[in-house]
Design a protein around this motif. Structure first.
Motif, PDB file in Angstrom:
ATOM      1  N   PHE A 225      61.408  45.630  37.844  1.00 51.71           N
ATOM      2  CA  PHE A 225      61.248  46.055  39.238  1.00 51.71           C
ATOM      3  C   PHE A 225      60.383  45.027  39.955  1.00 51.71           C
ATOM      4  O   PHE A 225      59.820  44.111  39.333  1.00 51.71           O
ATOM      5  CB  PHE A 225      60.629  47.452  39.327  1.00 51.71           C
ATOM      6  N   THR A 226      60.278  45.169  41.281  1.00 47.26           N
ATOM      7  CA  THR A 226      59.595  44.161  42.084  1.00 47.26           C
ATOM      8  C   THR A 226      58.381  44.725  42.815  1.00 47.26           C
ATOM      9  O   THR A 226      58.246  45.945  42.988  1.00 47.26           O
ATOM     10  CB  THR A 226      60.541  43.569  43.138  1.00 47.26           C
ATOM     11  N   ARG A 227      57.527  43.821  43.236  1.00 45.13           N
ATOM     12  CA  ARG A 227      56.392  44.203  44.074  1.00 45.13           C
ATOM     13  C   ARG A 227      56.895  44.894  45.332  1.00 45.13           C
ATOM     14  O   ARG A 227      56.318  45.885  45.783  1.00 45.13           O
ATOM     15  CB  ARG A 227      55.585  42.961  44.436  1.00 45.13           C
ATOM     16  N   ARG A 228      57.979  44.375  45.916  1.00 41.71           N
ATOM     17  CA  ARG A 228      58.513  44.964  47.143  1.00 41.71           C
ATOM     18  C   ARG A 228      58.915  46.411  46.921  1.00 41.71           C
ATOM     19  O   ARG A 228      58.679  47.275  47.772  1.00 41.71           O
ATOM     20  CB  ARG A 228      59.724  44.155  47.608  1.00 41.71           C
TER      21      ARG A 228
ATOM     22  N   GLN B  21      45.946  48.068  32.653  1.00 42.42           N
ATOM     23  CA  GLN B  21      46.161  49.137  31.678  1.00 42.42           C
ATOM     24  C   GLN B  21      47.292  48.812  30.711  1.00 42.42           C
ATOM     25  O   GLN B  21      47.593  49.607  29.825  1.00 42.42           O
ATOM     26  CB  GLN B  21      46.475  50.450  32.412  1.00 42.42           C
ATOM     27  N   ARG B  22      47.940  47.629  30.895  1.00 42.21           N
ATOM     28  CA  ARG B  22      49.082  47.188  30.088  1.00 42.21           C
ATOM     29  C   ARG B  22      50.263  48.140  30.202  1.00 42.21           C
ATOM     30  O   ARG B  22      51.090  48.231  29.300  1.00 42.21           O
ATOM     31  CB  ARG B  22      48.688  47.028  28.614  1.00 42.21           C
ATOM     32  N   ARG B  23      50.355  48.842  31.326  1.00 46.85           N
ATOM     33  CA  ARG B  23      51.506  49.715  31.570  1.00 46.85           C
ATOM     34  C   ARG B  23      52.632  48.953  32.255  1.00 46.85           C
ATOM     35  O   ARG B  23      53.781  49.362  32.202  1.00 46.85           O
ATOM     36  CB  ARG B  23      51.071  50.925  32.400  1.00 46.85           C
ATOM     37  N   TRP B  24      52.282  47.857  32.935  1.00 45.71           N
ATOM     38  CA  TRP B  24      53.259  46.956  33.533  1.00 45.71           C
ATOM     39  C   TRP B  24      52.916  45.542  33.101  1.00 45.71           C
ATOM     40  O   TRP B  24      51.739  45.179  32.990  1.00 45.71           O
ATOM     41  CB  TRP B  24      53.237  47.020  35.068  1.00 45.71           C
ATOM     42  N   ASP B  25      53.942  44.728  32.867  1.00 44.18           N
ATOM     43  CA  ASP B  25      53.750  43.312  32.557  1.00 44.18           C
ATOM     44  C   ASP B  25      54.400  42.468  33.643  1.00 44.18           C
ATOM     45  O   ASP B  25      55.417  42.859  34.224  1.00 44.18           O
ATOM     46  CB  ASP B  25      54.373  42.955  31.205  1.00 44.18           C
ATOM     47  N   ARG B  26      53.822  41.299  33.905  1.00 45.02           N
ATOM     48  CA  ARG B  26      54.427  40.383  34.870  1.00 45.02           C
ATOM     49  C   ARG B  26      55.559  39.615  34.193  1.00 45.02           C
ATOM     50  O   ARG B  26      55.361  38.994  33.137  1.00 45.02           O
ATOM     51  CB  ARG B  26      53.380  39.416  35.413  1.00 45.02           C
TER      52      ARG B  26
ATOM     53  N   VAL C 128      57.626  40.035  40.187  1.00 39.81           N
ATOM     54  CA  VAL C 128      58.582  40.798  39.381  1.00 39.81           C
ATOM     55  C   VAL C 128      57.863  41.306  38.133  1.00 39.81           C
ATOM     56  O   VAL C 128      57.156  40.546  37.462  1.00 39.81           O
ATOM     57  CB  VAL C 128      59.807  39.946  38.979  1.00 39.81           C
ATOM     58  N   TYR C 129      58.092  42.578  37.809  1.00 38.69           N
ATOM     59  CA  TYR C 129      57.368  43.217  36.708  1.00 38.69           C
ATOM     60  C   TYR C 129      58.348  43.930  35.780  1.00 38.69           C
ATOM     61  O   TYR C 129      59.500  44.205  36.153  1.00 38.69           O
ATOM     62  CB  TYR C 129      56.333  44.208  37.258  1.00 38.69           C
ATOM     63  N   VAL C 130      57.888  44.213  34.574  1.00 40.50           N
ATOM     64  CA  VAL C 130      58.723  44.870  33.589  1.00 40.50           C
ATOM     65  C   VAL C 130      57.869  45.860  32.807  1.00 40.50           C
ATOM     66  O   VAL C 130      56.683  45.614  32.560  1.00 40.50           O
ATOM     67  CB  VAL C 130      59.370  43.829  32.641  1.00 40.50           C
ATOM     68  N   LEU C 131      58.470  46.985  32.452  1.00 37.42           N
ATOM     69  CA  LEU C 131      57.769  47.952  31.607  1.00 37.42           C
ATOM     70  C   LEU C 131      57.732  47.426  30.178  1.00 37.42           C
ATOM     71  O   LEU C 131      58.768  47.002  29.640  1.00 37.42           O
ATOM     72  CB  LEU C 131      58.479  49.299  31.650  1.00 37.42           C
ATOM     73  N   PRO C 132      56.559  47.448  29.540  1.00 34.47           N
ATOM     74  CA  PRO C 132      56.448  46.896  28.183  1.00 34.47           C
ATOM     75  C   PRO C 132      57.400  47.537  27.179  1.00 34.47           C
ATOM     76  O   PRO C 132      57.825  46.897  26.221  1.00 34.47           O
ATOM     77  CB  PRO C 132      54.983  47.161  27.814  1.00 34.47           C
ATOM     78  N   GLY C 133      57.750  48.802  27.380  1.00 35.24           N
ATOM     79  CA  GLY C 133      58.625  49.469  26.423  1.00 35.24           C
ATOM     80  C   GLY C 133      60.087  49.126  26.563  1.00 35.24           C
ATOM     81  O   GLY C 133      60.903  49.499  25.708  1.00 35.24           O
ATOM     82  N   ALA C 134      60.468  48.417  27.630  1.00 35.21           N
ATOM     83  CA  ALA C 134      61.885  48.076  27.836  1.00 35.21           C
ATOM     84  C   ALA C 134      62.287  46.965  26.879  1.00 35.21           C
ATOM     85  O   ALA C 134      61.642  45.910  26.839  1.00 35.21           O
ATOM     86  CB  ALA C 134      62.112  47.632  29.275  1.00 35.21           C
ATOM     87  N   PRO C 135      63.319  47.169  26.076  1.00 36.17           N
ATOM     88  CA  PRO C 135      63.693  46.146  25.090  1.00 36.17           C
ATOM     89  C   PRO C 135      64.201  44.878  25.769  1.00 36.17           C
ATOM     90  O   PRO C 135      65.035  44.949  26.688  1.00 36.17           O
ATOM     91  CB  PRO C 135      64.814  46.822  24.282  1.00 36.17           C
TER      92      PRO C 135
END
Length: 322
Positions: free
Chosen positions: A21-24, A42-47, A52-59
């Motif tokens: 997902f994005t900042r926008r 909190q390491r719930r989102w990664d850059r 642009v960001y990604v959830l750490p649990g997404a493979p």
């Protein structure tokens, strides 16, 4: 909006975007940069890239990399070239490459991704494949030809697309016609490949005979042979056939592909003049008349019925015959 609500809405986005997902998108949902910084701490989102960001649990996956590239580049970026071929599951084009079409002047940068800039992105024919906007098979084939793809790979992709219904000679012809007028690279290469693949066309008289034989074989109204081309300006010759009641001209095209490309300007002028007089021109390729007679007959009949509905005084918009 409360933070938990934003997190739930973000979860909806990432379910379709491979965890990306994005900042926008965060801002549009009511979040702010402070929220983004907290979630990253909190390491719930990664850059994944700038903005642009990604959830750490997404493979991690190839599709995820396509999403990262698309959201990094432009909201209207389109998966194209080798990536589109892989999305269409063409042989010889494995998953892995990340290639997209982006607006001219965008100049996005992302390691491992290739961005092809175009001035007419809004005119590119696209479709939705696994939630991603991807160039259509015909446009993908033309882009690959323009990028210098080996002839053997183009031939394999064309055979596969024609066999499984992704491509037709008509769809390739229409894409070539649309792009040749804009000087698109690859049109002549693709035309030469198709000439070698399809072989010689029958004489025009034989092609016209095969065309009229469709109505003897499958039924339906027969068109009038050698129907004069309408138009405000003089146009030489007649259409091969026509349905006067539907203001529909039918042309059977037995030219080689490279000759069709050369004659595009003439064809465009004749079709434009017919259109100005209210007549639609349907061009049938010899490959379809000979190779898919029933499909070609259905195309003619369905086009005629559509024209009759459009010309009916009771049609939406009040169209009537000129």
């Amino acid at each position: 909006m409360r933070t938990p609500d934003i997190d739930r809405l973000i979860a909806v986005f990432v379910s379709l975007q491979c965890g990306v997902f994005t900042r926008r998108q965060v801002l549009d949902l009511g979040g702010d940069d402070d929220l983004i910084r907290r979630r990253m701490a909190q390491r719930r989102w990664d850059r994944a890239a700038t903005g642009v960001y990604v959830l750490p649990g997404a493979p991690p996956s190839w599709h995820q990399r396509l999403w990262i590239a698309r959201l990094t580049a432009d909201p209207f970026a389109v998966v194209a070239h080798e990536s589109a071929a892989a999305m269409h599951r063409w042989p010889g084009f494995p998953v892995g490459p990340v290639a997209l079409l982006v607006p001219h002047g965008a100049h996005p940068r992302l390691s491992g991704a290739t961005f092809h800039e175009t001035r007419d992105l809004w005119l590119v024919d696209t479709m939705l494949v696994e939630h991603l906007i991807v160039t259509t098979p015909a446009r993908t084939l033309l882009d690959l030809a323009g990028a210098g793809t080996r002839l053997s790979r183009l031939q394999a992709a064309t055979d596969h697309g024609l066999t499984n219904g992704q491509l037709s000679y008509t769809s390739i012809q229409e894409e070539m016609a649309a792009q040749a007028r804009r000087g698109k690279r690859g049109v002549r290469l693709l035309a030469s490949m198709l000439d070698a693949r399809v072989g010689e066309a029958p004489p025009q008289s034989e092609l016209e005979r095969r065309h009229f034989a469709l109505y003897d074989r499958f039924g339906g109204p027969r068109p009038v042979p050698q129907w004069p081309y309408p138009g405000r300006e003089p146009v030489n010759g007649c259409a091969d056939a026509g349905f006067p009641d539907a203001l529909l001209a039918v042309e059977t095209d037995g030219r080689k592909w490279h000759t069709r490309v050369i004659d595009l300007q003439r064809d465009h002028h004749r079709d434009a003049e017919a259109g100005r007089a209210g007549v639609q021109v349907l061009r049938l390729l010899f490959e379809d008349v000979l190779g898919d007679p029933e499909g070609t007959w259905r195309l003619v009949q369905e086009t005629r019925r559509t024209r009759l509905r459009q010309l009916s005084p009771n049609a939406t918009g009040g169209n009537s015959r000129p």
